[in-house]
Design a protein around this motif. Sequence first.
Motif, PDB file in Angstrom:
ATOM      1  N   ALA A 206      31.423  57.210 -12.138  1.00 53.93           N
ATOM      2  CA  ALA A 206      32.818  56.491 -12.202  1.00 53.93           C
ATOM      3  C   ALA A 206      32.948  54.675 -11.416  1.00 53.93           C
ATOM      4  CB  ALA A 206      34.376  56.622 -11.922  1.00 53.93           C
ATOM      5  N   ARG A 207      32.239  54.915 -10.592  1.00 52.60           N
ATOM      6  CA  ARG A 207      31.924  53.350 -10.268  1.00 52.60           C
ATOM      7  C   ARG A 207      31.462  51.861 -11.029  1.00 52.60           C
ATOM      8  NH1 ARG A 207      27.566  51.117  -8.289  1.00 52.60           N
ATOM      9  NH2 ARG A 207      28.904  50.440  -6.268  1.00 52.60           N
ATOM     10  N   PRO A 208      32.365  50.889 -10.664  1.00 48.92           N
ATOM     11  CA  PRO A 208      33.548  51.045  -9.263  1.00 48.92           C
ATOM     12  C   PRO A 208      34.471  50.405  -9.683  1.00 48.92           C
ATOM     13  CG  PRO A 208      33.028  48.880 -10.102  1.00 48.92           C
ATOM     14  CD  PRO A 208      32.070  50.260 -11.619  1.00 48.92           C
ATOM     15  N   GLY A 209      34.961  51.490 -10.431  1.00 47.28           N
ATOM     16  CA  GLY A 209      36.537  51.750 -10.341  1.00 47.28           C
ATOM     17  C   GLY A 209      37.488  51.080 -10.886  1.00 47.28           C
ATOM     18  N   VAL A 210      38.999  51.417 -10.810  1.00 49.70           N
ATOM     19  CA  VAL A 210      39.557  49.885 -11.054  1.00 49.70           C
ATOM     20  C   VAL A 210      40.734  49.782 -10.322  1.00 49.70           C
ATOM     21  CG1 VAL A 210      41.217  49.315 -13.339  1.00 49.70           C
ATOM     22  CG2 VAL A 210      39.308  50.807 -14.070  1.00 49.70           C
ATOM     23  N   ALA A 211      41.007  48.686 -10.101  1.00 49.05           N
ATOM     24  CA  ALA A 211      41.959  48.604  -8.926  1.00 49.05           C
ATOM     25  C   ALA A 211      43.253  49.178  -8.933  1.00 49.05           C
ATOM     26  CB  ALA A 211      42.115  46.378  -8.754  1.00 49.05           C
ATOM     27  N   PRO A 212      44.100  49.441  -8.345  1.00 46.88           N
ATOM     28  CA  PRO A 212      43.592  49.778  -6.803  1.00 46.88           C
ATOM     29  C   PRO A 212      42.573  51.111  -6.202  1.00 46.88           C
ATOM     30  CG  PRO A 212      45.415  50.899  -7.092  1.00 46.88           C
ATOM     31  CD  PRO A 212      44.806  50.213  -8.477  1.00 46.88           C
ATOM     32  N   VAL A 213      41.726  50.851  -7.335  1.00 49.98           N
ATOM     33  CA  VAL A 213      41.020  52.071  -7.045  1.00 49.98           C
ATOM     34  C   VAL A 213      39.133  51.708  -7.287  1.00 49.98           C
ATOM     35  CG1 VAL A 213      39.401  54.810  -7.180  1.00 49.98           C
ATOM     36  CG2 VAL A 213      41.868  54.044  -7.303  1.00 49.98           C
ATOM     37  N   VAL A 214      38.523  52.102  -5.977  1.00 52.15           N
ATOM     38  CA  VAL A 214      37.438  51.056  -5.784  1.00 52.15           C
ATOM     39  C   VAL A 214      36.741  52.088  -5.083  1.00 52.15           C
ATOM     40  CG1 VAL A 214      36.071  49.649  -4.902  1.00 52.15           C
ATOM     41  CG2 VAL A 214      38.129  48.682  -4.687  1.00 52.15           C
ATOM     42  N   ILE A 215      35.174  52.085  -5.987  1.00 49.91           N
ATOM     43  CA  ILE A 215      34.358  53.405  -5.651  1.00 49.91           C
ATOM     44  C   ILE A 215      32.495  53.060  -5.077  1.00 49.91           C
ATOM     45  CG2 ILE A 215      33.246  55.079  -7.086  1.00 49.91           C
ATOM     46  CD1 ILE A 215      35.477  55.596  -8.961  1.00 49.91           C
ATOM     47  N   ASP A 216      32.263  53.106  -4.214  1.00 47.37           N
ATOM     48  CA  ASP A 216      31.397  52.228  -3.727  1.00 47.37           C
ATOM     49  C   ASP A 216      30.603  53.418  -4.053  1.00 47.37           C
ATOM     50  OD1 ASP A 216      30.958  55.071  -2.450  1.00 47.37           O
ATOM     51  OD2 ASP A 216      31.836  53.432   0.195  1.00 47.37           O
ATOM     52  N   GLU A 217      28.602  53.247  -4.130  1.00 47.77           N
ATOM     53  CA  GLU A 217      27.476  53.404  -4.380  1.00 47.77           C
ATOM     54  C   GLU A 217      27.308  54.831  -3.763  1.00 47.77           C
ATOM     55  OE1 GLU A 217      26.665  51.327  -0.647  1.00 47.77           O
ATOM     56  OE2 GLU A 217      27.926  50.625  -2.825  1.00 47.77           O
ATOM     57  N   GLY A 218      27.731  55.567  -3.127  1.00 48.74           N
ATOM     58  CA  GLY A 218      27.975  56.243  -2.348  1.00 48.74           C
ATOM     59  C   GLY A 218      28.439  57.527  -3.184  1.00 48.74           C
ATOM     60  N   GLY A 219      29.555  56.936  -3.612  1.00 47.02           N
ATOM     61  CA  GLY A 219      31.027  57.547  -4.101  1.00 47.02           C
ATOM     62  C   GLY A 219      32.207  58.002  -3.426  1.00 47.02           C
ATOM     63  N   VAL A 221      35.976  57.120  -2.586  1.00 46.54           N
ATOM     64  CA  VAL A 221      36.943  56.664  -3.025  1.00 46.54           C
ATOM     65  C   VAL A 221      37.581  55.561  -2.375  1.00 46.54           C
ATOM     66  CG1 VAL A 221      38.644  56.671  -4.294  1.00 46.54           C
ATOM     67  CG2 VAL A 221      36.165  58.148  -4.862  1.00 46.54           C
ATOM     68  N   TYR A 222      38.257  54.281  -2.709  1.00 47.94           N
ATOM     69  CA  TYR A 222      38.678  53.741  -1.521  1.00 47.94           C
ATOM     70  C   TYR A 222      40.331  53.194  -2.449  1.00 47.94           C
ATOM     71  CZ  TYR A 222      34.897  53.162   1.974  1.00 47.94           C
ATOM     72  OH  TYR A 222      34.339  53.371   2.421  1.00 47.94           O
ATOM     73  N   VAL A 223      41.635  53.661  -1.809  1.00 50.45           N
ATOM     74  CA  VAL A 223      42.764  52.986  -2.471  1.00 50.45           C
ATOM     75  C   VAL A 223      43.244  52.034  -1.862  1.00 50.45           C
ATOM     76  CG1 VAL A 223      44.763  54.111  -3.286  1.00 50.45           C
ATOM     77  CG2 VAL A 223      42.679  55.609  -3.590  1.00 50.45           C
ATOM     78  N   SER A 224      42.943  51.107  -2.576  1.00 52.95           N
ATOM     79  CA  SER A 224      44.012  50.017  -2.092  1.00 52.95           C
ATOM     80  C   SER A 224      43.536  49.912  -0.110  1.00 52.95           C
ATOM     81  CB  SER A 224      45.955  50.805  -1.260  1.00 52.95           C
ATOM     82  OG  SER A 224      46.592  50.022  -2.303  1.00 52.95           O
ATOM     83  N   GLY A 225      41.868  49.464  -0.308  1.00 55.31           N
ATOM     84  CA  GLY A 225      41.285  49.897   0.784  1.00 55.31           C
ATOM     85  C   GLY A 225      41.185  50.719   2.012  1.00 55.31           C
ATOM     86  N   GLU A 226      42.259  51.860   1.752  1.00 50.10           N
ATOM     87  CA  GLU A 226      42.135  52.797   2.500  1.00 50.10           C
ATOM     88  C   GLU A 226      41.363  54.003   1.942  1.00 50.10           C
ATOM     89  OE1 GLU A 226      45.093  56.461   3.868  1.00 50.10           O
ATOM     90  OE2 GLU A 226      45.988  54.696   2.669  1.00 50.10           O
ATOM     91  N   LEU A 227      40.192  54.744   2.152  1.00 53.60           N
ATOM     92  CA  LEU A 227      39.300  55.455   2.353  1.00 53.60           C
ATOM     93  C   LEU A 227      40.078  56.941   1.188  1.00 53.60           C
ATOM     94  CD1 LEU A 227      36.990  56.886   2.085  1.00 53.60           C
ATOM     95  CD2 LEU A 227      36.233  57.779   4.398  1.00 53.60           C
TER      96      LEU A 227
END
Length: 240
Positions: A206-219, A221-227
């Motif tokens: 599903a990466r890279p996600g849609v703000a505020p949800v961001v997903i990095d290449e390893g999977g 998941v960050y929400v508003s910058g928080e893991l």
Amino acid sequence: MRLSIAATAALVATGALPSVATATPPPVGKQCSFAAVEQQPPAAGHWVGHVRGGPVGVPGASAVTLTCEIHVGNRTHSAAAAVTETSVTAPGATALEPRLVQYTADASDVVAVCTRVVADGTTWYGSGGTWSSDAGSSCLAPLWPPFDPGLYDELPPAAREGTGYALCLVLALSPVQPRTTCDSTPFLTEVFATVDPHACAAFVAARPGVAPVVIDEGGDVYVSGELWWDCPPYQPVAVP
């Protein structure tokens, strides 16, 4: 009238005959949670706090939406909710960032948190660590009164070690706080060894996600910058 194989195929292709739909699988990840405090008199019975949910992933889904509800006086998904908050709709995975909420509840009232995920038109209802397509199923009723799971981190190291197994399992699978809180608990290593292959694969897809949800290449998941979800290799957990 009998149709030839070629004629049947042509009708399916043009939409004249219904095609077989592929079922949307249940979500993987975290369900909704909330924490609240009761306002003191003269506002007794008035609760203020936050609700959050996810991340949740549905492999192959083009549109995933997560809804978190707080129910007062009932614990059934189809019953009336006192609070309803909905995430951004995104392909593959989404999450609900912490939302400020308030509701009224007496000490005798049942208070439950309900999780609903809609993926490509299919609705899933969460209860604890399971998912159901039944709107009449039960929501998760947390400990009463709602508590702050961050208090776990304030325990002395010896007490934290002794209570960590049961508490982390409940919080991580409920889930009430970020995965990394429990990654350092030995027993949880085995639990997440079975969860992560499915969840992390869904998040990577599903990466890279849609703000505020961001997903990095390893999977991760960050929400508003928080893991919010830590995929292998796990990030180190700070121990006070």
